[in-house]
Design an enzyme around this catalytic site. Structure first.
Site, short mmCIF file in Angstrom:
data_model
loop_
_atom_site.label_atom_id
_atom_site.label_comp_id
_atom_site.label_asym_id
_atom_site.label_seq_id
_atom_site.Cartn_x
_atom_site.Cartn_y
_atom_site.Cartn_z
N GLN A 132 0.83 -1.21 0.00
CA GLN A 132 0.00 0.00 0.00
C GLN A 132 0.86 1.26 0.00
OE1 GLN A 132 -3.62 -0.26 2.56
NE2 GLN A 132 -2.70 -2.18 3.24
N LYS B 39 -3.50 -2.03 16.68
CA LYS B 39 -4.28 -1.24 15.73
C LYS B 39 -5.39 -0.44 16.41
CE LYS B 39 -2.16 -2.18 11.80
NZ LYS B 39 -1.41 -1.12 11.11
N VAL C 48 11.41 2.00 12.25
CA VAL C 48 10.67 2.99 13.06
C VAL C 48 10.57 2.60 14.54
CG1 VAL C 48 9.33 3.89 11.11
CG2 VAL C 48 8.38 2.03 12.52
N TYR D 122 -1.93 -7.84 17.32
CA TYR D 122 -2.12 -6.91 16.19
C TYR D 122 -3.35 -6.04 16.43
CZ TYR D 122 -2.73 -5.64 11.17
OH TYR D 122 -2.88 -4.98 9.97
N1 LIG Z 1 -2.98 -5.89 3.55
C1 LIG Z 1 -4.05 -5.89 4.31
O1 LIG Z 1 -5.00 -6.67 4.09
C2 LIG Z 1 -4.17 -4.90 5.45
C3 LIG Z 1 -5.40 -4.80 6.11
C4 LIG Z 1 -5.54 -3.88 7.14
C5 LIG Z 1 -4.48 -3.07 7.49
N2 LIG Z 1 -3.29 -3.19 6.83
C6 LIG Z 1 -2.21 -2.28 7.23
O2 LIG Z 1 -1.79 -1.54 6.10
C7 LIG Z 1 -0.43 -1.12 6.29
C8 LIG Z 1 0.39 -1.40 5.02
O3 LIG Z 1 0.49 -2.79 4.87
P1 LIG Z 1 0.59 -3.53 3.44
O4 LIG Z 1 -0.69 -4.25 3.24
O5 LIG Z 1 1.05 -2.59 2.41
O6 LIG Z 1 1.70 -4.63 3.77
P2 LIG Z 1 3.27 -4.70 3.43
O7 LIG Z 1 3.80 -5.78 4.26
O8 LIG Z 1 3.45 -4.78 1.97
O9 LIG Z 1 3.82 -3.29 3.92
C9 LIG Z 1 4.29 -3.04 5.22
C10 LIG Z 1 5.61 -2.31 5.09
O10 LIG Z 1 6.05 -1.93 6.40
C11 LIG Z 1 7.45 -2.12 6.44
N3 LIG Z 1 7.90 -2.24 7.82
C12 LIG Z 1 7.61 -3.23 8.68
N4 LIG Z 1 8.23 -3.04 9.87
C13 LIG Z 1 8.90 -1.87 9.75
C14 LIG Z 1 9.73 -1.12 10.64
N5 LIG Z 1 9.98 -1.56 11.88
N6 LIG Z 1 10.24 0.05 10.21
C15 LIG Z 1 9.98 0.50 8.95
N7 LIG Z 1 9.25 -0.18 8.06
C16 LIG Z 1 8.69 -1.35 8.46
C17 LIG Z 1 7.67 -3.41 5.63
O11 LIG Z 1 9.03 -3.56 5.23
C18 LIG Z 1 6.70 -3.19 4.48
O12 LIG Z 1 7.33 -2.50 3.40
C19 LIG Z 1 0.06 -1.86 7.53
O13 LIG Z 1 0.00 -0.98 8.64
C20 LIG Z 1 -0.96 -2.96 7.71
O14 LIG Z 1 -1.06 -3.38 9.05
C21 LIG Z 1 -3.11 -4.09 5.83
#
Ligand SMILES: NC(=O)c1ccc[n+]([C@@H]2O[C@H](COP(=O)([O-])OP(=O)(O)OC[C@H]3O[C@@H](n4cnc5c(N)ncnc54)[C@H](O)[C@@H]3O)[C@@H](O)[C@H]2O)c1
Length: 280
Positions: free
Chosen positions: A18, A174, A77, A170
């Site tokens: 995302q 959240k 982070v 989680y």
């Molecule tokens: N994909 C889904 O279905 C979904 C649903 C609800 C919420 N989310 C939330 O959306 C957000 C984006 O997730 P996504 O779906 O793109 O998944 P993703 O795993 O592709 O992206 C998450 C990114 O966060 C980075 N990351 C993780 N730990 C980190 C740290 N300590 N420091 C810096 N970067 C770090 C990862 O390297 C990755 O690039 C997240 O917060 C996730 O919890 C995702």
């Protein structure tokens, strides 16, 4: 004229998924983007697979493809010193920060609360909640300096509003992100800076693959779990057609009187009765 001409956004978790989609969309609207990501070449943060440096570089390339400018910044982070260094690097390159999209995250192993290791609990809270706090703590003073009209979006989840048993670490993190954002919206109101939260439902991103891998599921298993979960037959949706337009809206002046709001982007999954369609 783009919606964000001359502005600068920090996007945490900007290497892929995302975050990548948000980066390209903001750049298309004239925003320069600092892509903060751990990008540690797929080492795992047990049991979650992080983005790699190649992922980060690919997002930089995609931003350039739409005529934008991206700064890749390696930041974990969870580490305050790295966050402060990320702020310095961003300011050195772009001179100011107007927007923050804090959306790094990681999923846990599926476990009951009482079977969750303390270390794993701490890690999931650190990545999803404390990392968001640290980012906010060190980025917000720069957004204040840049002046009124700044905006922040924090990414929570439908797991931040409802129960997902066996993913409770989680869910707790959240829920915390929403609490953090509501408090921050109050504190930043007098500065003319808005803070909103988004709650994605099921989004097709590497997070889904990583979660499947960690829990011994196939991608097909994961897709089938989302069948029929929402009201629109959406299933797993692309970020470009779900959360990214929501982020663009919330950062833009179209949302100038929207703050402290939690925008759910889940195709109605949260309000669907568990029993299915009772009228049929
Ligand atoms: N994909 C889904 O279905 C979904 C649903 C609800 C919420 N989310 C939330 O959306 C957000 C984006 O997730 P996504 O779906 O793109 O998944 P993703 O795993 O592709 O992206 C998450 C990114 O966060 C980075 N990351 C993780 N730990 C980190 C740290 N300590 N420091 C810096 N970067 C770090 C990862 O390297 C990755 O690039 C997240 O917060 C996730 O919890 C995702």
């Amino acid at each position: 004229m783009g919606k964000f001409d001359g502005k600068v956004a920090v996007i945490t978790g900007g290497a892929r998924g995302q975050g990548r989609s948000h980066a390209v969309a903001l750049a298309r609207e004239g925003c320069r983007v600092a892509l903060w990501d751990i990008a540690n070449d797929a080492t795992t943060n047990p049991p979650y697979r992080m983005a790699s440096r190649d992922d980060l570089d690919e997002t930089v390339r995609l931003v350039k493809d739409v005529g934008g400018e991206a700064l890749p910044v390696t930041v974990d982070v969870r580490d305050s010193a790295q966050v402060r260094a990320g702020v310095s690097e961003t300011l050195d390159r772009f001179g100011a920060i107007n927007y923050l999209v804090a959306q790094q995250g990681a999923m846990p192993l599926t476990r009951e609360v009482w079977n969750t290791d303390e270390e794993h609990w701490n890690d999931i809270i650190a990545v999803n909640l404390t990392g968001t706090f640290l980012t906010v703590k060190y980025v917000v003073p720069e957004i204040i300096k840049a002046g009124r009209g700044g905006a922040i979006v924090l990414t929570s989840s439908t797991a931040g509003l409802m129960t997902f048993p066996w993913l409770t670490s989680y869910g707790a993190a959240k829920h915390g992100v929403i609490g953090l954002g509501k408090g921050l919206a109050n504190e930043l109101g007098p500065y003319g800076i808005r803070v909103n939260m988004i709650c994605p439902g099921a989004v097709d991103s590497p997070m889904v693959d990583s979660f499947a891998e960690a829990n011994g599921l196939t991608r097909a298993d994961m897709f089938s779990q989302f069948d029929g979960m929402d009201l629109l037959g959406a299933g797993l949706v692309k970020p470009e057609e779900s959360t990214t337009p929501a982020v663009v809206y919330l950062l833009s002046s179209d949302a100038m009187w929207v703050t402290g709001h939690t925008l759910i982007v889940d195709a109605g999954a949260m309000i669907k009765p568990n029993a299915g369609n009772v009228a049929s």
